[in-house]
Scaffold this motif. Structure first.
Motif, short mmCIF file in Angstrom:
data_model
loop_
_atom_site.label_atom_id
_atom_site.label_comp_id
_atom_site.label_asym_id
_atom_site.label_seq_id
_atom_site.Cartn_x
_atom_site.Cartn_y
_atom_site.Cartn_z
N ASN A 271 0.87 -1.18 0.00
CA ASN A 271 0.00 0.00 0.00
C ASN A 271 0.91 1.23 0.00
OD1 ASN A 271 -0.14 1.43 2.89
ND2 ASN A 271 0.18 -0.77 3.20
N TYR A 272 0.38 2.35 -0.50
CA TYR A 272 1.26 3.53 -0.64
C TYR A 272 0.47 4.82 -0.55
CZ TYR A 272 -0.48 3.62 -5.44
OH TYR A 272 -1.29 3.67 -6.54
N ILE A 273 1.24 5.88 -0.34
CA ILE A 273 0.71 7.24 -0.43
C ILE A 273 1.58 8.02 -1.40
CG2 ILE A 273 -0.25 7.23 1.91
CD1 ILE A 273 2.17 9.02 2.69
N VAL A 274 0.98 9.01 -2.05
CA VAL A 274 1.73 9.90 -2.94
C VAL A 274 1.52 11.33 -2.43
CG1 VAL A 274 1.99 10.79 -5.29
CG2 VAL A 274 1.46 8.37 -4.92
N ASP A 275 2.63 12.00 -2.16
CA ASP A 275 2.61 13.37 -1.68
C ASP A 275 3.03 14.29 -2.83
OD1 ASP A 275 2.51 14.95 0.99
OD2 ASP A 275 4.29 15.71 -0.03
N THR A 276 2.22 15.30 -3.11
CA THR A 276 2.50 16.20 -4.24
C THR A 276 2.69 17.62 -3.73
OG1 THR A 276 1.15 14.81 -5.67
CG2 THR A 276 1.67 17.02 -6.47
N LEU A 277 3.84 18.20 -4.05
CA LEU A 277 4.15 19.57 -3.63
C LEU A 277 3.58 20.59 -4.60
CD1 LEU A 277 7.94 19.16 -2.74
CD2 LEU A 277 5.97 18.97 -1.21
N GLY A 278 3.31 21.79 -4.08
CA GLY A 278 2.91 22.90 -4.93
C GLY A 278 4.06 23.35 -5.81
N ASN A 279 3.77 24.28 -6.74
CA ASN A 279 4.75 24.70 -7.74
C ASN A 279 6.02 25.34 -7.19
OD1 ASN A 279 3.09 23.79 -9.77
ND2 ASN A 279 2.05 25.75 -9.98
N ASN A 280 5.95 25.97 -6.01
CA ASN A 280 7.12 26.71 -5.51
C ASN A 280 7.90 25.95 -4.43
OD1 ASN A 280 5.11 26.93 -3.65
ND2 ASN A 280 5.18 29.15 -3.47
N LEU A 281 7.68 24.64 -4.32
CA LEU A 281 8.40 23.83 -3.34
C LEU A 281 9.16 22.70 -4.02
CD1 LEU A 281 5.73 23.30 -0.51
CD2 LEU A 281 7.74 24.77 -0.42
N GLU A 282 10.21 22.24 -3.35
CA GLU A 282 10.94 21.05 -3.79
C GLU A 282 11.32 20.25 -2.54
OE1 GLU A 282 15.43 22.84 -4.31
OE2 GLU A 282 13.98 23.22 -5.91
N PHE A 283 11.47 18.95 -2.70
CA PHE A 283 11.88 18.12 -1.58
C PHE A 283 13.33 18.45 -1.23
CE2 PHE A 283 8.42 15.63 -3.41
CZ PHE A 283 7.65 15.46 -2.28
N TYR A 284 13.62 18.47 0.06
CA TYR A 284 14.98 18.74 0.51
C TYR A 284 15.59 17.44 1.02
CZ TYR A 284 18.99 20.49 3.00
OH TYR A 284 20.27 20.69 3.44
N GLY A 285 16.78 17.15 0.56
CA GLY A 285 17.47 15.93 0.98
C GLY A 285 17.19 14.79 0.04
N ASN A 286 17.39 13.59 0.54
CA ASN A 286 17.24 12.36 -0.23
C ASN A 286 16.08 11.55 0.32
OD1 ASN A 286 19.68 12.69 -1.83
ND2 ASN A 286 20.74 12.45 0.13
N PRO A 287 15.58 10.59 -0.46
CA PRO A 287 14.52 9.73 0.06
C PRO A 287 14.89 9.07 1.40
CG PRO A 287 14.69 9.42 -2.30
CD PRO A 287 15.85 10.31 -1.89
#
Length: 189
Positions: free
Chosen positions: A41-57
């Motif tokens: 089972n999983y979840i998908v997290d989606t950021l808005g246009n002005n954000l990016e993930f910081y770091g690594n998985p």
């Protein structure tokens, strides 16, 4: 426990040592209904246009209520993060991760809203967001009534952007005078 199946907390502003810019920590609360969720089972997290993930998985933390790490596979794909539970899931977990505003924030920034939505593989969604504060300069005063003095503290560039050809003019209110020898400039590194 009969909590929500999925809930995203408001973003928490954080400072990342040695980095410049606006950073936020997010927490996703998943399976607070204590369901027996199937393998993968999983979840998908989606950021808005002005954000990016910081770091690594590998920096994403998935813990149960006993504060123990829960096995999960985390992948980033652009503005999406997928968290998969290969062994299934039968307990509530908190998924914590960091994001960064993907551009410089200044007076000309028009979109100061940050948004983030998470969705389960069964279609349940939760979202949250906030507003980027443009507080690169803050000024606070501490009043000493006995000595009739105000000590002012001006903090500049707390987001550590490169500053070039920059100056500050601080104009005092009528009735106040500058006390010579009291100016102090400190680097907050």
């Amino acid at each position: 426990q009969f909590g929500k199946m999925l809930e995203k907390d408001k973003p928490k502003p954080i400072t990342v040592e040695g980095e410049e810019g606006y950073f936020y920590e997010w927490t996703i609360k998943y399976n607070y209904r204590n369901k027996e969720l199937p393998k993968n089972n999983y979840i998908v997290d989606t950021l808005g246009n002005n954000l990016e993930f910081y770091g690594n998985p590998s920096d994403v933390v998935v813990k149960n209520m006993a504060n123990e790490i829960v096995p999960a596979k985390v992948t980033f794909n652009g503005n999406k993060m997928t968290v998969t539970f290969p062994d299934g899931l039968s307990e509530p977990v908190n998924i914590t991760y960091k994001t960064k505003v993907s551009s410089v924030v200044d007076d000309s920034t028009t979109d100061k809203n940050i948004t983030n939505e998470v969705k389960t593989d069964t279609g349940i969604t939760s979202s949250n967001g906030g507003t980027i504060s443009n507080d690169g300069i803050t000024k606070d005063g501490s009043i000493d009534y006995k000595n009739r003095q105000i000590t002012w503290t001006i903090k500049i560039n707390k987001y550590k952007y490169l500053m070039k050809d920059w100056s500050l003019t601080d104009t005092m209110s009528p009735g106040l005078t500058f006390e010579k020898g009291t100016l102090s400039i400190k680097d907050s590194k």
